[in-house]
Design an enzyme around this catalytic site. Structure first.
Site, mmCIF file in Angstrom:
data_model
loop_
_atom_site.group_PDB
_atom_site.id
_atom_site.type_symbol
_atom_site.label_atom_id
_atom_site.label_comp_id
_atom_site.label_asym_id
_atom_site.label_seq_id
_atom_site.Cartn_x
_atom_site.Cartn_y
_atom_site.Cartn_z
ATOM 1 N N GLU A 130 9.738 9.209 0.246
ATOM 2 C CA GLU A 130 10.150 8.963 1.751
ATOM 3 C C GLU A 130 8.803 8.478 2.505
ATOM 4 O OE1 GLU A 130 10.053 12.847 4.446
ATOM 5 O OE2 GLU A 130 10.442 13.413 2.124
ATOM 6 N N LYS A 132 5.442 8.154 4.591
ATOM 7 C CA LYS A 132 4.594 8.885 5.390
ATOM 8 C C LYS A 132 4.316 8.357 6.657
ATOM 9 C CE LYS A 132 0.407 11.748 4.426
ATOM 10 N NZ LYS A 132 -0.184 11.422 5.802
ATOM 11 N N ASP A 134 2.657 7.928 10.145
ATOM 12 C CA ASP A 134 1.178 8.216 10.815
ATOM 13 C C ASP A 134 1.537 8.513 12.269
ATOM 14 O OD1 ASP A 134 -1.491 8.480 10.524
ATOM 15 O OD2 ASP A 134 -1.912 6.099 10.554
ATOM 16 N N TYR A 242 11.501 16.021 8.916
ATOM 17 C CA TYR A 242 11.271 15.808 7.470
ATOM 18 C C TYR A 242 11.376 17.181 6.766
ATOM 19 C CZ TYR A 242 6.389 15.537 8.640
ATOM 20 O OH TYR A 242 5.136 15.742 9.122
ATOM 21 N N LYS A 330 -0.908 7.158 -1.117
ATOM 22 C CA LYS A 330 -1.211 6.384 -0.084
ATOM 23 C C LYS A 330 -1.309 4.800 -0.267
ATOM 24 C CE LYS A 330 -3.162 9.361 3.064
ATOM 25 N NZ LYS A 330 -4.370 9.177 3.635
ATOM 26 N N CYS A 435 -33.495 -7.376 22.847
ATOM 27 C CA CYS A 435 -32.196 -6.742 23.271
ATOM 28 C C CYS A 435 -31.303 -7.962 24.122
ATOM 29 C CB CYS A 435 -32.281 -5.548 24.061
ATOM 30 S SG CYS A 435 -30.772 -5.053 25.211
ATOM 31 N N CYS A 438 -31.164 -6.988 27.995
ATOM 32 C CA CYS A 438 -32.136 -6.903 29.019
ATOM 33 C C CYS A 438 -33.543 -7.650 28.451
ATOM 34 C CB CYS A 438 -32.733 -5.487 29.429
ATOM 35 S SG CYS A 438 -33.349 -4.612 28.123
ATOM 36 N N CYS A 453 -32.671 -1.291 21.419
ATOM 37 C CA CYS A 453 -33.402 -1.447 22.364
ATOM 38 C C CYS A 453 -34.375 -0.529 22.804
ATOM 39 C CB CYS A 453 -32.303 -1.788 23.561
ATOM 40 S SG CYS A 453 -33.054 -2.154 25.242
ATOM 41 N N CYS A 459 -32.682 -1.048 31.002
ATOM 42 C CA CYS A 459 -31.517 -1.913 30.357
ATOM 43 C C CYS A 459 -30.388 -1.403 30.882
ATOM 44 C CB CYS A 459 -31.483 -1.557 28.819
ATOM 45 S SG CYS A 459 -30.170 -2.516 27.862
HETATM 46 S S1 IVH Z 1 5.632 16.908 4.543
HETATM 47 C C1 IVH Z 1 4.085 21.000 3.484
HETATM 48 N N1 IVH Z 1 6.582 14.460 5.075
HETATM 49 O O1 IVH Z 1 1.346 14.132 6.573
HETATM 50 C C2 IVH Z 1 3.788 19.557 3.599
HETATM 51 N N2 IVH Z 1 4.689 15.067 5.843
HETATM 52 O O2 IVH Z 1 -1.047 15.156 5.084
HETATM 53 C C3 IVH Z 1 4.615 19.122 4.640
HETATM 54 N N3 IVH Z 1 3.535 13.482 7.204
HETATM 55 O O3 IVH Z 1 0.904 17.310 8.235
HETATM 56 C C4 IVH Z 1 4.610 17.879 4.866
HETATM 57 N N4 IVH Z 1 5.230 12.138 6.996
HETATM 58 O O4 IVH Z 1 1.742 15.321 9.446
HETATM 59 C C5 IVH Z 1 5.751 15.591 5.089
HETATM 60 N N5 IVH Z 1 7.557 12.462 5.358
HETATM 61 C C6 IVH Z 1 6.561 13.224 5.495
HETATM 62 C C7 IVH Z 1 5.473 12.923 6.328
HETATM 63 C C8 IVH Z 1 4.446 13.944 6.439
HETATM 64 C C9 IVH Z 1 4.082 12.390 7.663
HETATM 65 C C10 IVH Z 1 2.392 14.108 7.775
HETATM 66 C C11 IVH Z 1 2.292 15.348 8.409
HETATM 67 C C12 IVH Z 1 1.605 16.159 7.382
HETATM 68 C C13 IVH Z 1 0.679 15.271 6.717
HETATM 69 C C14 IVH Z 1 0.227 15.666 5.208
#
Ligand code: IVH
Length: 713
Positions: A130, A132, A134, A242, A330, A435, A438, A453, A459
């Site tokens: 799935e 991740k 942010d 999730y 990542k 600078c 100033c 500076c 300044c």
């Molecule tokens: S599972 C036991 N699933 O990533 C771990 N985390 O670096 C449970 N995050 O603290 C996390 N999307 O804030 C999981 N699909 C996803 C996620 C996710 C974002 C974040 C979450 C977690 C951090 C871990």
């Protein structure tokens, strides 16, 4: 000798001592970044840089296991809860995920699981995959189907109670749907803001002169952590669920079954998730999502693979701060190529000159980028922090075609130059030595990459900061003239430099618009302010030196200088001579003042070399009377000794105790080392006592100390 910079040394080449120092340095930095990220919602470095620091920290611990104490950051996640919200202890900790950055690391992850569970090679193994998200992770507790508590992750064990705020988020159900709802359950997921909403919010914030957020994650966090839930309600926050924490009954034996159930009880789950059954399928999923990334209306920074079978998850369990059964894969940083139109120099509040790249606008991962960081003078020249070449030593020139990178970054970076496309006319960039704000000369200290500076007092970009410092408690300490007032008076042109503080009364008497007519002021408060200012017309020399805000001149150095030179005139005369040449007697003399080394001496020289600083000081000296410093007693019982005060003292303040010790010719220090002669410990003394034992330093009570110096109180 200064310790060698080992920050680039391979971990297996570090000596035990270097590893310890490097570990401590990284720990302090990571803590600072955690605080900036989790509590202030204002990260200082990019996620990629943070990950790199964290990896190095863990690699050092792996190589030097005795550095891994129960206090180690590798046993913690996030940062302690911010102040202001009640704390919530998570029944099941909210842990973090390990990261994989390439296919090999994903294969290692699967291999580790197979080995741990002792699976045969042909035993099928499935994962959910799935995106991740942010955002900001959240734990929602439901009892008999009703939302009772919402908490942020905090340090993983304890978060903040944001229930009132979460109730305003439409996608978080107040009541779960369905018949077979467990008597209690915690649902977990990510609060986020869409990219479009983030841009719109920043626009509104800018118009209202309010905080600008660095990215959608910060804007989500900032919006959620509002004291007033109605502000949260006005911000468009979303939620993807999730996972889960404490739960009375699990509805399914698999991760995928649980996600489906979470959807059925009323949550939004991410529609892009799927089951993958091999490393190839995992990598294909990663590629597919990476391709979709720019088009998604929310930020993601990778994908997460979780072992599907929950019984296997249970067997695998956790290692320090993350589960063995899941990993975050990542994305590589997003990059694009564009042309560098110009280099602009910004002057920070502390006088640092920072180059900013002005770019031909380009879309990097769905975001239009026009500005990018160029870090410092050396970076432009192709020299890294350690003095070694970067980009193969290629410099960056205006007109160059450059590669811009965003890696979940706060500020995009210029990472490389396409040399083939360099115009013939492009010339090496000449970093200004004046600078731009100033005109004062801007200098670099030895070993420093930043040019600063030197026109601190005059300044415009530094003036407010300097004034704030000037009136602070340990400097002039003017009652009723704090940070806020200084800022307001500066904005109105009433106080532009220190001398203006002391001419305020006389100018006000002549002015048509009186201070007493200002909002928040009246005749009495203005009179009080003027009296408080007058009360500080007489000032000790050390406070004056400190108040000037010269780089590296903290309270201790200011006291040392005051004691050594006795009067401001003597100090200025000495610096005038020292400025002429480094071999001069005056320069030599300066560096022999206990504790003043070359770096500090140079900073002093630079400050007093700038005529405009001297003019500002002259104007100030007309207004104030500087008390000369008492001479140091050379024959006292503690002359030449180094003393550390710790814990709370009862008969005097810590500042007073330090001043007294120094008057008697002792040096005071902030931390205990081999060189410490006495530790004076009051109640509540902490780690410094342990250090005293370690170094076998004599520990005195406050009374012992007073007796030693022949004082009775
Ligand atoms: S599972 C036991 N699933 O990533 C771990 N985390 O670096 C449970 N995050 O603290 C996390 N999307 O804030 C999981 N699909 C996803 C996620 C996710 C974002 C974040 C979450 C977690 C951090 C871990």
């Amino acid at each position: 000798m200064a310790p060698r910079d080992t920050s680039k040394t391979a971990v297996d080449k570090l000596t035990e001592k270097q590893a310890k120092a490097e570990h401590a340095r990284l720990e302090a930095e990571i803590k600072e970044h955690d605080e900036a990220y989790y509590q202030k919602d204002a990260p200082i470095i990019s996620d990629a840089e943070y990950d790199a620091q964290r990896r190095r920290y863990e690699a050092i611990e792996a190589a030097f296991p005795n550095l891994r104490t129960p206090e180690s950051l590798s046993r913690k996640v996030g940062a302690a809860p911010a102040r202001g919200f009640a704390k919530v202890r998570h029944a099941v900790p909210m842990l973090s995920l390990q990261n994989a950055f390439d296919a090999d690391e994903v294969a290692d992850f699967v291999g580790r699981i197979r080995r741990f569970l002792n699976l045969k090679e042909d035993e099928p193994i499935a994962f959910t995959a799935e995106p991740k998200i942010d955002g900001l992770s959240m734990s929602l507790r439901y009892e008999n189907g009703t939302l009772v508590k919402a908490a942020t992750r905090g340090d993983g064990f304890e978060g903040e109670d944001v229930t009132a705020n979460i109730r305003t988020v439409k996608e978080v159900p107040h009541q779960l749907k369905g018949k077979k709802i467990p008597s209690f359950c915690e649902l977990r997921g990510e609060i986020y803001m869409t990219k479009a909403a983030f841009l719109a919010l920043n626009k509104r914030q800018a118009e209202a002169d309010e905080q600008i957020f660095a990215n959608p994650r910060n804007s989500a966090a900032g919006s959620l952590r509002q004291k007033d839930p109605s502000i949260t309600a006005s911000r468009p926050l979303h939620f993807f669920a999730y996972s889960w924490g404490e739960i009375a009954d699990k509805a399914a034996p698999t991760q995928s079954g649980m996600i489906e159930w979470i959807g059925k009880i009323g949550f939004r789950t991410n529609p892009l998730w799927k089951i993958v059954r091999s490393i190839d399928e995992m990598l294909a999923f990663h590629r597919d999502i990476e391709e979709k990334r720019a088009k998604l209306d929310y930020d993601i920074d990778g994908v997460v693979y979780k072992l599907d079978r929950l019984d296997w998850q249970d067997r695998l369990g956790f290692v320090s701060r993350s589960p063995r059964w899941a990993i975050a894969h990542k994305f590589a940083a997003e990059r694009a190529t564009t042309v560098l139109r110009d280099i602009e120099i910004q002057v920070g509040r502390t006088g640092a000159l920072t180059p900013v790249a002005k770019l031909e606008p380009v879309t990097v991962g769905g975001v239009v980028v026009q500005n990018a960081s160029l870090h410092n003078e050396d970076y432009i020249k192709g020299i890294g922090n350690d003095g070694a070449p970067i980009r193969g030593g290629t410099d960056i020139r205006i007109g160059d075609t450059v590669i811009v990178q965003r890696a979940g970054d706060v500020i995009p970076q210029i990472v490389d130059v396409v040399l083939d496309k360099r115009p013939k006319t492009a010339k090496p960039y000449e970093f200004p030595t004046k600078c731009p704000a100033c005109g004062s000369h801007a200098v670099r200290e030895e070993g420093e990459s930043v040019r600063r500076c030197t026109g601190g007092l005059i300044c415009p970009t530094q003036q407010v900061e300097r004034l704030r410092h000037f009136v602070s408690r340990t400097a002039f300490d003017i009652e009723g003239l704090g940070e806020k007032q200084v800022q307001a008076f500066f904005a109105d042109g009433l106080i532009m430099e220190p001398a203006d503080i002391f001419t305020l009364r006389a100018r006000d008497a002549r002015a048509a618009k009186k201070l007493a007519d200002r909002e928040g002021y009246g005749a009495v408060s203005v009179r009080n302010l003027f009296d408080a200012i007058d009360a500080r017309r007489k000032i000790s020399l050390n406070r004056l030196i400190y108040a000037l805000g010269i780089r590296h001149i903290g309270e201790t150095n200011a006291r040392l200088l005051a004691r050594h030179f006795g009067t401001i005139e003597a100090l200025r005369a000495a610096l005038k001579d020292a400025a002429k040449d480094k071999d001069s007697e005056a320069y030599e003399d300066l560096t022999t003042v206990g504790g003043i080394g070359e770096v500090v001496a140079d900073a002093l020289v630079e400050f007093f070399k700038e005529p405009r600083n001297n003019d500002a000081l002259d104007r100030l000296l007309v207004e104030i009377e500087v008390e000369p410093m008492e001479a140091v007693k050379k024959d006292s019982p503690v002359a030449g000794k180094t003393v550390v005060f710790t814990g709370s003292l009862e008969k005097m303040t810590r500042d007073e105790a330090k001043a007294m010790a120094e008057r008697l010719g002792a040096k005071t220090a902030g931390s205990v080392s081999k060189k410490t002669d006495y530790v004076v410990a009051g109640p509540g003394a902490g780690s410094k006592l342990g250090k005293a034992k370690e170094f076998d330093v004599e520990v005195l009570t406050e009374d012992d100390w007073l007796k030693l110096i022949g004082e009775t109180r």
